[in-house]
Scaffold this motif. Structure first.
Motif, PDB file in Angstrom:
ATOM      1  N   PRO A  43      52.711  37.616  42.595  1.00 32.84           N
ATOM      2  CA  PRO A  43      52.454  36.184  42.604  1.00 32.84           C
ATOM      3  C   PRO A  43      50.967  35.873  42.748  1.00 32.84           C
ATOM      4  N   SER A  44      50.583  34.665  42.384  1.00 30.87           N
ATOM      5  CA  SER A  44      49.244  34.183  42.718  1.00 30.87           C
ATOM      6  C   SER A  44      49.202  33.892  44.215  1.00 30.87           C
ATOM      7  N   SER A  45      48.014  33.997  44.796  1.00 32.22           N
ATOM      8  CA  SER A  45      47.904  33.949  46.253  1.00 32.22           C
ATOM      9  C   SER A  45      48.368  32.619  46.833  1.00 32.22           C
ATOM     10  N   ASN A  46      48.127  31.493  46.136  1.00 28.77           N
ATOM     11  CA  ASN A  46      48.558  30.215  46.694  1.00 28.77           C
ATOM     12  C   ASN A  46      50.081  30.108  46.728  1.00 28.77           C
ATOM     13  N   VAL A  60      48.724  42.793  48.618  1.00 33.98           N
ATOM     14  CA  VAL A  60      47.559  43.592  48.232  1.00 33.98           C
ATOM     15  C   VAL A  60      47.076  43.062  46.883  1.00 33.98           C
ATOM     16  N   PRO A  61      45.777  42.809  46.722  1.00 32.15           N
ATOM     17  CA  PRO A  61      45.311  42.203  45.477  1.00 32.15           C
ATOM     18  C   PRO A  61      45.526  43.094  44.261  1.00 32.15           C
ATOM     19  N   TRP A  62      46.009  42.449  43.203  1.00 36.23           N
ATOM     20  CA  TRP A  62      46.100  43.106  41.893  1.00 36.23           C
ATOM     21  C   TRP A  62      44.826  42.826  41.098  1.00 36.23           C
ATOM     22  N   ALA A  63      44.499  41.549  40.950  1.00 34.53           N
ATOM     23  CA  ALA A  63      43.311  41.167  40.187  1.00 34.53           C
ATOM     24  C   ALA A  63      42.935  39.739  40.553  1.00 34.53           C
ATOM     25  N   TRP A  64      41.775  39.316  40.106  1.00 37.32           N
ATOM     26  CA  TRP A  64      41.380  37.922  40.292  1.00 37.32           C
ATOM     27  C   TRP A  64      40.698  37.433  39.018  1.00 37.32           C
ATOM     28  N   GLY A 119      31.875  23.750  38.167  1.00 38.06           N
ATOM     29  CA  GLY A 119      32.842  24.585  38.860  1.00 38.06           C
ATOM     30  C   GLY A 119      34.199  24.647  38.196  1.00 38.06           C
ATOM     31  N   ALA A 120      34.970  25.626  38.603  1.00 30.93           N
ATOM     32  CA  ALA A 120      36.291  25.889  38.025  1.00 30.93           C
ATOM     33  C   ALA A 120      37.137  26.607  39.071  1.00 30.93           C
ATOM     34  N   PRO A 121      38.465  26.642  38.849  1.00 32.20           N
ATOM     35  CA  PRO A 121      39.323  27.345  39.808  1.00 32.20           C
ATOM     36  C   PRO A 121      39.109  28.860  39.778  1.00 32.20           C
ATOM     37  N   VAL A 122      39.188  29.482  40.941  1.00 31.87           N
ATOM     38  CA  VAL A 122      39.231  30.938  41.063  1.00 31.87           C
ATOM     39  C   VAL A 122      40.497  31.279  41.835  1.00 31.87           C
ATOM     40  N   TRP A 123      41.140  32.375  41.469  1.00 33.49           N
ATOM     41  CA  TRP A 123      42.431  32.701  42.062  1.00 33.49           C
ATOM     42  C   TRP A 123      42.589  34.215  42.174  1.00 33.49           C
ATOM     43  N   PHE A 124      43.528  34.614  43.003  1.00 31.54           N
ATOM     44  CA  PHE A 124      43.908  36.022  43.151  1.00 31.54           C
ATOM     45  C   PHE A 124      45.387  36.167  42.832  1.00 31.54           C
ATOM     46  N   ASP A 125      45.740  37.228  42.141  1.00 38.07           N
ATOM     47  CA  ASP A 125      47.128  37.643  42.005  1.00 38.07           C
ATOM     48  C   ASP A 125      47.317  38.876  42.877  1.00 38.07           C
ATOM     49  N   VAL A 126      48.438  38.918  43.582  1.00 41.61           N
ATOM     50  CA  VAL A 126      48.620  39.935  44.620  1.00 41.61           C
ATOM     51  C   VAL A 126      49.967  40.632  44.479  1.00 41.61           C
TER      52      VAL A 126
END
Length: 366
Positions: A81-84, A128-132, A268-275
């Motif tokens: 999932p995405s972190s949010n 655990v992070p997969w990518a961002w 600016g723009a959104p930044v996110w993590f998938d975990v």
């Protein structure tokens, strides 16, 4: 005779043991991940290293994954999932706490990025992070310039959010992510409001902005737009950084007579993590932990970045990333751009439901 009898007994036990081994079911792992998000050799490499057979399925929205998780009995051992979204799922008890004694490769993770992820997973206990990556604008430069003019500034959110601009791009195709959680923050930020707002009035204002550009959106798509952009079927995509970069490389490999470019607009723009996370109902927990640890092998994670153009939180992996990928600002934004990014955060359930309702209204165009 006793000696011979013992030999016969031992031989029989050996045969029975071999038969039991031969008949044992192979170890399995069920992984559910985003589409176009893995290297070609990741799964075969894991299977070869561990003897575990992998069933690897894909989705193209957080909503699809969440529906499976919250329904129970998802059938998967690792999800991404995405972190949010992960924050809400952790709170709902959807995931198992990680046994870090079985994850020695966590030592390679960037402490600064792990502190950011700790905002949604306190103590880094569950994911655990997969990518961002980032969310911005992907262009077919040739078609966009023809529509907007040779000197039109492409590094502005005005291209998407001003009707007089996006209307010019409609004939060559405009694609938007089919994801309210990705679209509303950008609209809010464009209006000068908090992209993680919890004020319902802000979302009504964002809807009004989006409704003005709705006539010019030709498709809502969170995966197929990669090939559409590469193939020249659309000229503008509001999409994810790695996806647009994949489209750029596919167009180049196909010798297309145009350039695909990813742009993080000014302001600016959104930044996110998938975990990576292990669902509470996972049936192959040890295998899932082996997968997570394998992915965090520096050379393995670098191979994923080289294939799909999303950076990882794995510091040691950076030295294995191809130089041309490591230098690409669409993959690794320069420091001034990084400072302009804003992270997507978990929202309360009532705001999430409001987003969903407003998104349905927006897509329907009524």
């Amino acid at each position: 005779m006793k000696c011979c009898f013992l030999r016969r007994v031992l031989a029989g036990l050996l045969v029975l043991g071999m038969a039991g081994t031969a008949g044992a079911a192979p170890r399995q792992l069920n992984v559910y991940n985003w589409s176009d998000y893995i290297a070609q050799d990741t799964v075969p490499g894991f299977e070869h290293a561990t003897g575990i057979q992998v069933r690897y399925d894909v989705y193209d929205s957080n909503e699809t994954l969440q529906a499976k998780l919250l329904a129970g009995h998802s059938g998967y051992d690792v999800v991404v999932p995405s972190s949010n979204y992960a924050a809400r799922q952790i709170a709902a008890g959807a995931y198992r706490k990680l046994d870090k004694s079985k994850l020695p490769n966590l030592r390679y993770l960037d402490p600064a990025l792990m502190r950011l992820i700790a905002d949604v997973d306190p103590g880094n206990q569950f994911v655990v992070p997969w990518a961002w990556g980032t969310t911005g604008l992907g262009y077919n430069i040739k078609l966009a310039r023809a529509a907007l003019g040779a000197n039109a500034p492409l590094d502005s959110w005005d291209v998407l959010f001003k009707p007089e601009n996006v209307a010019k791009l409609r004939p060559c195709g405009v694609s938007m992510l089919d994801s309210p959680a990705d679209v509303f923050p950008a609209a809010l930020h464009y209006l000068g409001r908090d992209p993680n707002s919890t004020n319902p009035a802000d979302y009504q204002a964002a809807l009004a902005l989006l409704e003005r550009i709705r006539p010019y959106i030709t498709q809502f798509n969170s995966s197929g737009y990669i090939n559409d952009l590469a193939g020249g079927d659309i000229c503008l995509a509001y999409g994810w950084s790695g996806d647009v970069t994949i489209a750029r490389h596919r167009a180049h490999e196909a010798h297309k007579p145009y350039e695909i470019r990813y742009v993080i607009p000014g302001g600016g723009a959104p930044v996110w993590f998938d975990v990576m996370a292990i669902p509470i109902d996972a049936t192959h927990v040890d295998e899932a932990l082996q997968w997570v640890n394998y992915i965090e092998t520096p050379s393995v994670h670098a191979a994923i970045t080289n294939a799909v153009f999303y950076p990882s939180a794995n510091l040691a992996a950076r030295k294995y990333v191809l130089p041309e990928v490591a230098r690409d600002p669409s993959v690794y934004p320069p420091a001034p751009v990084m400072q302009s990014l804003y992270m997507l955060k978990p929202l309360p359930p009532d705001i999430t439901r409001l987003q969903t309702r407003l998104w349905t209204t927006f897509k329907a165009g009524r």
